[in-house]
Design an enzyme around this catalytic site. Sequence first.
Site, PDB file in Angstrom:
ATOM      1  N   LYS A  40      50.205 -50.085   6.542  1.00 20.05           N
ATOM      2  CA  LYS A  40      51.099 -48.712   5.971  1.00 20.05           C
ATOM      3  C   LYS A  40      49.878 -47.869   5.260  1.00 20.05           C
ATOM      4  O   LYS A  40      48.884 -48.121   5.128  1.00 20.05           O
ATOM      5  CB  LYS A  40      52.120 -49.133   4.713  1.00 20.05           C
ATOM      6  N   ARG A 136      62.197 -53.413  -7.304  1.00 23.22           N
ATOM      7  CA  ARG A 136      62.011 -52.367  -6.753  1.00 23.22           C
ATOM      8  C   ARG A 136      63.294 -52.293  -5.887  1.00 23.22           C
ATOM      9  O   ARG A 136      64.401 -51.632  -5.994  1.00 23.22           O
ATOM     10  CB  ARG A 136      60.746 -52.220  -5.736  1.00 23.22           C
ATOM     11  N   HIS A 166      58.666 -60.213  -2.878  1.00 19.86           N
ATOM     12  CA  HIS A 166      57.259 -59.733  -3.369  1.00 19.86           C
ATOM     13  C   HIS A 166      56.972 -59.935  -4.551  1.00 19.86           C
ATOM     14  O   HIS A 166      57.989 -59.856  -5.515  1.00 19.86           O
ATOM     15  CB  HIS A 166      57.177 -58.274  -2.988  1.00 19.86           C
ATOM     16  N   ARG A 222      51.409 -61.590   4.131  1.00 26.03           N
ATOM     17  CA  ARG A 222      51.316 -60.195   4.319  1.00 26.03           C
ATOM     18  C   ARG A 222      49.970 -59.802   3.875  1.00 26.03           C
ATOM     19  O   ARG A 222      49.843 -59.661   2.408  1.00 26.03           O
ATOM     20  CB  ARG A 222      52.301 -59.088   3.760  1.00 26.03           C
ATOM     21  N   TYR A 268      32.756 -25.190 -12.909  1.00 27.87           N
ATOM     22  CA  TYR A 268      34.162 -24.579 -13.888  1.00 27.87           C
ATOM     23  C   TYR A 268      33.858 -25.134 -15.259  1.00 27.87           C
ATOM     24  O   TYR A 268      33.439 -26.345 -15.444  1.00 27.87           O
ATOM     25  CB  TYR A 268      35.065 -25.000 -13.094  1.00 27.87           C
ATOM     26  N   CYS A 314      34.357 -29.568  -7.722  1.00 28.70           N
ATOM     27  CA  CYS A 314      35.426 -28.782  -7.096  1.00 28.70           C
ATOM     28  C   CYS A 314      36.118 -29.068  -6.105  1.00 28.70           C
ATOM     29  O   CYS A 314      36.273 -30.236  -5.665  1.00 28.70           O
ATOM     30  CB  CYS A 314      34.696 -27.215  -6.620  1.00 28.70           C
ATOM     31  N   MET A 315      37.143 -28.121  -5.607  1.00 27.72           N
ATOM     32  CA  MET A 315      38.047 -28.512  -4.318  1.00 27.72           C
ATOM     33  C   MET A 315      37.379 -29.010  -3.175  1.00 27.72           C
ATOM     34  O   MET A 315      37.800 -29.879  -2.566  1.00 27.72           O
ATOM     35  CB  MET A 315      38.921 -27.492  -3.906  1.00 27.72           C
ATOM     36  N   ASP A 316      35.977 -28.432  -2.859  1.00 23.75           N
ATOM     37  CA  ASP A 316      35.295 -28.313  -1.500  1.00 23.75           C
ATOM     38  C   ASP A 316      33.768 -29.097  -1.947  1.00 23.75           C
ATOM     39  O   ASP A 316      33.289 -29.640  -0.978  1.00 23.75           O
ATOM     40  CB  ASP A 316      35.363 -27.255  -0.719  1.00 23.75           C
TER      41      ASP A 316
END
Length: 374
Positions: A40, A136, A166, A222, A268, A314-316
């Site tokens: 998953k 759950r 589970h 599992r 930043y 930073c983002m990138d």
Amino acid sequence: MTRARIRPTWAEIDLDAITHNIKAMHERLPKKTKIVAVVKANGYGHGSIQVAKKALDSGATSLAVALLEEALELREAGINAPILVMGWVPPEAAAIAAKHHITLTFFQKDWLDQVSRMEFDERLQLHLKLDTGMGRIGIRSSEALREILYALNDKPSIYLTGVYTHFATADGTNLTYFHKQKEQFERMLSELKEQWSGEVTVHIGNSASAIRLPGDMYDFVRYGISMYGLYPSQPVKEEQAINLKQAFSLHSRLAHVKQIEAGDAISYGLTYKAEKAEWIGTIPIGYGDGWIRKLQGFSVLVDGKRMPIVGRICMDQTMVRLDQEYPVGTKVTLLGSQNGSFINIDEAAAYVDTISYEIPCLLNERIPRIYKGG
């Protein structure tokens, strides 16, 4: 041209480590207990299709996912092994599952009633989920179990093939609640067998319980996080019951190197200021890739040596303090091994106060996956 050749940031997935981890689990399990490979969330960030194929080649007999869409993606990739969807699927999608021979999880009588009014070209296979304390999804009482089983008796297009639960604390130090859940499951399983004459497969084991109590796992386990070479928790790791190999590593290359002077700031908010002249390297990866801001202060490997992340991520882009000048293009390892040094995912997870599961799942599709081995 692939993204790996354009942007010098990539993840490497060692498929031979997947094989090693499956074989290590097989060695602990009784011969009667099989392995279902849990793929998953895009194989916990490793790549569901590639991992699924390797897992099946390495001894897993079936697959498990959370969403019907994830199962359909595996079918579209030509994978014909049994697949169990462990999450709730809308009743109107049951026909799609039946058509593609995908087993669904169910636990609601209303859901069963809706599905039973539909017509299927193929028989729909179901696994019944029992909630023994996870809180759950699943049936929680003997009364609900009786109602479900009674309703199943006159559903010729629906076939109950399995039952499972589970565990909430199988990876913990105190296993009192784990044993309470296990006893509750055994009581409900006994009631099911008294009321249901059909044969069902039984599975209760996640990675933690399978590693710790392999002889108590019924028909199959599992195998999720530990298939990828990560331990479910520090207590399980410290018990050294199984030797796992981390399959995921993360790499980039220096995109820029500069020398700054005492008092100069980085990134930043000016959260980092140099106390003396030093070399700073910039790496083209950031929180837009899932390399989150909380990793500021964590280390990466350059030339096999640990270099700290300085300034806000930073983002990138991410900046690191180097011990000397390095050429642009020098390899940086953010997770994994380099020149005899190693940064494991557990360490990164502990640094940001989370679990190992979350780190590869956070590292998103902007980072290309390169597959090794197999």
